[in-house]
Design a protein around this motif. Structure first.
Motif, PDB file in Angstrom:
ATOM      1  N   GLU A   1       4.445   1.329   2.390  1.00 25.77           N
ATOM      2  CA  GLU A   1       4.793   0.288   3.372  1.00 25.77           C
ATOM      3  C   GLU A   1       6.254  -0.144   3.257  1.00 25.77           C
ATOM      4  O   GLU A   1       6.833  -0.627   4.232  1.00 25.77           O
ATOM      5  CB  GLU A   1       3.869  -0.918   3.189  1.00 25.77           C
ATOM      6  CG  GLU A   1       2.432  -0.605   3.577  1.00 25.77           C
ATOM      7  CD  GLU A   1       1.490  -1.776   3.400  1.00 25.77           C
ATOM      8  OE1 GLU A   1       0.576  -1.909   4.231  1.00 25.77           O
ATOM      9  OE2 GLU A   1       1.650  -2.556   2.431  1.00 25.77           O
TER      10      GLU A   1
ATOM     11  N   HIS B   1       7.524   1.991   9.327  1.00 20.42           N
ATOM     12  CA  HIS B   1       6.592   2.052  10.463  1.00 20.42           C
ATOM     13  C   HIS B   1       5.984   3.436  10.622  1.00 20.42           C
ATOM     14  O   HIS B   1       4.882   3.570  11.155  1.00 20.42           O
ATOM     15  CB  HIS B   1       7.307   1.648  11.759  1.00 20.42           C
ATOM     16  CG  HIS B   1       7.529   0.172  11.855  1.00 20.42           C
ATOM     17  ND1 HIS B   1       6.784  -0.646  12.669  1.00 20.42           N
ATOM     18  CD2 HIS B   1       8.401  -0.644  11.207  1.00 20.42           C
ATOM     19  CE1 HIS B   1       7.192  -1.900  12.527  1.00 20.42           C
ATOM     20  NE2 HIS B   1       8.171  -1.925  11.652  1.00 20.42           N
TER      21      HIS B   1
ATOM     22  N   TYR C   1      -4.740   6.325  -1.827  1.00 18.59           N
ATOM     23  CA  TYR C   1      -4.194   5.181  -1.076  1.00 18.59           C
ATOM     24  C   TYR C   1      -4.504   3.943  -1.894  1.00 18.59           C
ATOM     25  O   TYR C   1      -5.674   3.601  -2.103  1.00 18.59           O
ATOM     26  CB  TYR C   1      -4.878   5.123   0.291  1.00 18.59           C
ATOM     27  CG  TYR C   1      -4.410   4.016   1.206  1.00 18.59           C
ATOM     28  CD1 TYR C   1      -3.103   3.971   1.675  1.00 18.59           C
ATOM     29  CD2 TYR C   1      -5.297   3.024   1.624  1.00 18.59           C
ATOM     30  CE1 TYR C   1      -2.688   2.970   2.539  1.00 18.59           C
ATOM     31  CE2 TYR C   1      -4.896   2.018   2.491  1.00 18.59           C
ATOM     32  CZ  TYR C   1      -3.582   1.991   2.945  1.00 18.59           C
ATOM     33  OH  TYR C   1      -3.169   0.994   3.814  1.00 18.59           O
TER      34      TYR C   1
ATOM     35  N   LYS D   1       0.851  -1.188   0.000  1.00 16.89           N
ATOM     36  CA  LYS D   1       0.000   0.000   0.000  1.00 16.89           C
ATOM     37  C   LYS D   1       0.893   1.247   0.000  1.00 16.89           C
ATOM     38  O   LYS D   1       1.949   1.281   0.660  1.00 16.89           O
ATOM     39  CB  LYS D   1      -0.893   0.022   1.238  1.00 16.89           C
ATOM     40  CG  LYS D   1      -1.976  -1.043   1.215  1.00 16.89           C
ATOM     41  CD  LYS D   1      -3.028  -0.741   0.163  1.00 16.89           C
ATOM     42  CE  LYS D   1      -4.260  -1.605   0.353  1.00 16.89           C
ATOM     43  NZ  LYS D   1      -5.113  -1.603  -0.838  1.00 16.89           N
ATOM     44  N   ALA D   2       0.446   2.254  -0.746  1.00 16.14           N
ATOM     45  CA  ALA D   2       1.205   3.513  -0.815  1.00 16.14           C
ATOM     46  C   ALA D   2       0.230   4.641  -1.107  1.00 16.14           C
ATOM     47  O   ALA D   2      -0.912   4.404  -1.527  1.00 16.14           O
ATOM     48  CB  ALA D   2       2.265   3.441  -1.917  1.00 16.14           C
TER      49      ALA D   2
ATOM     50  N   PRO E   1      -3.069   7.684  10.277  1.00 18.03           N
ATOM     51  CA  PRO E   1      -2.678   6.474   9.544  1.00 18.03           C
ATOM     52  C   PRO E   1      -2.300   6.847   8.099  1.00 18.03           C
ATOM     53  O   PRO E   1      -2.830   7.824   7.563  1.00 18.03           O
ATOM     54  CB  PRO E   1      -3.939   5.601   9.559  1.00 18.03           C
ATOM     55  CG  PRO E   1      -4.855   6.213  10.561  1.00 18.03           C
ATOM     56  CD  PRO E   1      -4.479   7.657  10.690  1.00 18.03           C
ATOM     57  N   LEU E   2      -1.427   6.050   7.499  1.00 15.41           N
ATOM     58  CA  LEU E   2      -1.005   6.300   6.113  1.00 15.41           C
ATOM     59  C   LEU E   2      -2.209   6.515   5.193  1.00 15.41           C
ATOM     60  O   LEU E   2      -2.197   7.419   4.350  1.00 15.41           O
ATOM     61  CB  LEU E   2      -0.158   5.124   5.606  1.00 15.41           C
ATOM     62  CG  LEU E   2       0.355   5.227   4.168  1.00 15.41           C
ATOM     63  CD1 LEU E   2       1.328   6.388   4.000  1.00 15.41           C
ATOM     64  CD2 LEU E   2       1.015   3.914   3.721  1.00 15.41           C
TER      65      LEU E   2
ATOM     66  N   TYR F   1       5.832   7.618   1.301  1.00 15.44           N
ATOM     67  CA  TYR F   1       4.482   7.352   1.831  1.00 15.44           C
ATOM     68  C   TYR F   1       4.065   5.949   1.388  1.00 15.44           C
ATOM     69  O   TYR F   1       3.188   5.779   0.538  1.00 15.44           O
ATOM     70  CB  TYR F   1       3.452   8.338   1.285  1.00 15.44           C
ATOM     71  CG  TYR F   1       3.474   9.769   1.762  1.00 15.44           C
ATOM     72  CD1 TYR F   1       4.590  10.349   2.354  1.00 15.44           C
ATOM     73  CD2 TYR F   1       2.332  10.573   1.594  1.00 15.44           C
ATOM     74  CE1 TYR F   1       4.576  11.682   2.757  1.00 15.44           C
ATOM     75  CE2 TYR F   1       2.311  11.901   1.997  1.00 15.44           C
ATOM     76  CZ  TYR F   1       3.445  12.449   2.579  1.00 15.44           C
ATOM     77  OH  TYR F   1       3.419  13.774   2.963  1.00 15.44           O
TER      78      TYR F   1
ATOM     79  N   THR G   1       1.397   7.045  10.367  1.00 14.18           N
ATOM     80  CA  THR G   1       1.769   5.752  10.923  1.00 14.18           C
ATOM     81  C   THR G   1       1.412   4.654   9.922  1.00 14.18           C
ATOM     82  O   THR G   1       0.406   4.741   9.222  1.00 14.18           O
ATOM     83  CB  THR G   1       1.046   5.470  12.260  1.00 14.18           C
ATOM     84  OG1 THR G   1      -0.366   5.581  12.041  1.00 14.18           O
ATOM     85  CG2 THR G   1       1.457   6.504  13.315  1.00 14.18           C
ATOM     86  N   VAL G   2       2.263   3.631   9.838  1.00 14.39           N
ATOM     87  CA  VAL G   2       2.079   2.556   8.893  1.00 14.39           C
ATOM     88  C   VAL G   2       1.970   1.268   9.701  1.00 14.39           C
ATOM     89  O   VAL G   2       2.859   0.948  10.480  1.00 14.39           O
ATOM     90  CB  VAL G   2       3.265   2.467   7.906  1.00 14.39           C
ATOM     91  CG1 VAL G   2       2.994   1.415   6.848  1.00 14.39           C
ATOM     92  CG2 VAL G   2       3.532   3.822   7.262  1.00 14.39           C
ATOM     93  N   GLU G   3       0.854   0.551   9.528  1.00 11.09           N
ATOM     94  CA  GLU G   3       0.644  -0.671  10.337  1.00 11.09           C
ATOM     95  C   GLU G   3       1.649  -1.746   9.958  1.00 11.09           C
ATOM     96  O   GLU G   3       1.971  -1.922   8.801  1.00 11.09           O
ATOM     97  CB  GLU G   3      -0.784  -1.194  10.112  1.00 11.09           C
ATOM     98  CG  GLU G   3      -1.832  -0.315  10.782  1.00 11.09           C
ATOM     99  CD  GLU G   3      -1.526  -0.008  12.245  1.00 11.09           C
ATOM    100  OE1 GLU G   3      -1.186  -0.954  12.993  1.00 11.09           O
ATOM    101  OE2 GLU G   3      -1.590   1.169  12.641  1.00 11.09           O
TER     102      GLU G   3
END
Length: 336
Positions: A113, A40, A22, A7-8, A311-312, A111, A334-336
């Motif tokens: 993962e 992260h 996204y 994901k980006a 979140p991203l 931006y 933040t990136v899960e």
């Protein structure tokens, strides 16, 4: 999601925060000299929205070509997932942070993962801070460092004919304009660390925050223009820069210096008359400088303040927050 995608946040056209999408994108392939980082957290910075808007404030001949789709962002903190065979100094599992490939516009691709970053742009993340705070440090911290402490490279300066040269700070009076923002709040702390007497300029609601960071004096620009109050200053770091930066010339003593972070200064004659040096530079990725800053972050000598986190997937909201102004510290994804 297939094995080779992530994901980006990508742009397919220029525009406002609503053009941020996204979506799935290919995981970058590792090239020689690079490290693949599982991200992260991502720090957001002004160049992110300049790119999103198509660099509309730059003269047309300065606007770099942008190949769509493009992933925004330059500042990351995360964990090393893979290392090119020729890379020394990083191993799988290391926690790292860095400003990726800046200023090669549109190639930083943070931006997301996963990010493939030149090893020379990264440093080990300070153990004493989390990924969110580490992601807020690179561009703002390196800008303050390269303006105030050490340039750290010999690349030609795109903003002026000569190299930028920081000045000795110990025992000097330094005024930081825009002191509560990303660059500003780190500049206040670095100038203090180097032994300067620091005057912070921001709106009144940031006063206690800036005094906690070590500011010796505070000027609320909403109550009075800082150029009417501050005098005999050795150095002004104007993190806002732009066409109004010349007003700080009268706060400086003869032989002082004005460092605007953004383009727009146009009072060269007056500066020469007053014996003031005006100098700028373009911040550049630098892993070794980030490692030095990391030691200060680890020790708590310098800290990154977080304005807000998103979140991203909500990068659009983060850009809307940035456009709202009066930011205290950094906005982080933040990136899960």
């Amino acid at each position: 999601m297939s094995i080779n995608t992530m994901k980006a946040i990508r742009l397919h056209e220029f525009g406002g925060p609503e053009v941020l999408r996204y979506e799935e994108a290919p995981i970058p392939e590792l090239k020689p000299g690079e490290v693949l980082v599982r991200v992260h957290a991502v720090g957001i910075n002004p160049p992110d929205w300049y790119l999103r808007e198509g660099y509309k404030d730059l003269p047309p001949e300065w606007r770099p070509p942008v190949p769509f789709p493009v992933i925004l962002g330059s500042d990351v903190s995360g964990v090393v997932e893979a290392v090119a065979t020729d890379v020394q100094g990083f191993s799988v599992g290391d926690e790292v942070f860095g400003m990726v490939r800046f200023p090669s516009f549109g190639e930083s691709a943070a931006y997301a993962e996963y990010v493939a970053a030149p090893a020379s742009d990264l440093a080990l993340k300070p153990a004493g801070i989390d990924h969110m705070h580490a992601a807020g440090a690179p561009m703002a911290g390196l800008t303050a460092w390269q303006f105030l402490i050490e340039l750290g490279h010999s690349e030609a300066n795109p903003l002026q004919p000569e190299s930028h040269r920081p000045v000795q700070l110990s025992g000097k009076t330094v005024l930081v304009n825009g002191a509560a923002g990303g660059v500003g709040h780190l500049a206040v702390q670095l100038a203090k660390w180097k032994g300067a007497h620091v005057i912070a300029v921001a709106s009144g609601k940031h006063e206690s925050f800036l005094r906690e960071l070590g500011a010796d004096e505070f000027i609320d620009y909403t109550k009075s223009p800082p150029e009417d109050i501050a005098h005999d200053v050795d150095l002004v770091l104007d993190t806002l820069g732009g066409p109004t930066t010349g007003r700080f010339l009268r706060t400086l003593k003869r032989g002082g210096a004005l460092f605007p972070v953004f383009l727009g200064f146009s009072d060269a004659e007056e500066a020469a008359k007053l014996g003031v040096t005006v100098s700028m530079t373009q911040v550049r990725s630098n892993g070794p400088q980030l490692a030095e800053l990391g030691r200060l972050l680890d020790a708590g000598t310098v800290r990154v303040a977080i304005d807000s986190m998103f979140p991203l997937a909500d990068a659009r909201k983060a850009h809307e927050r940035a456009a709202g102004g009066h930011i205290q510290g950094k906005i982080v994804l933040t990136v899960e």
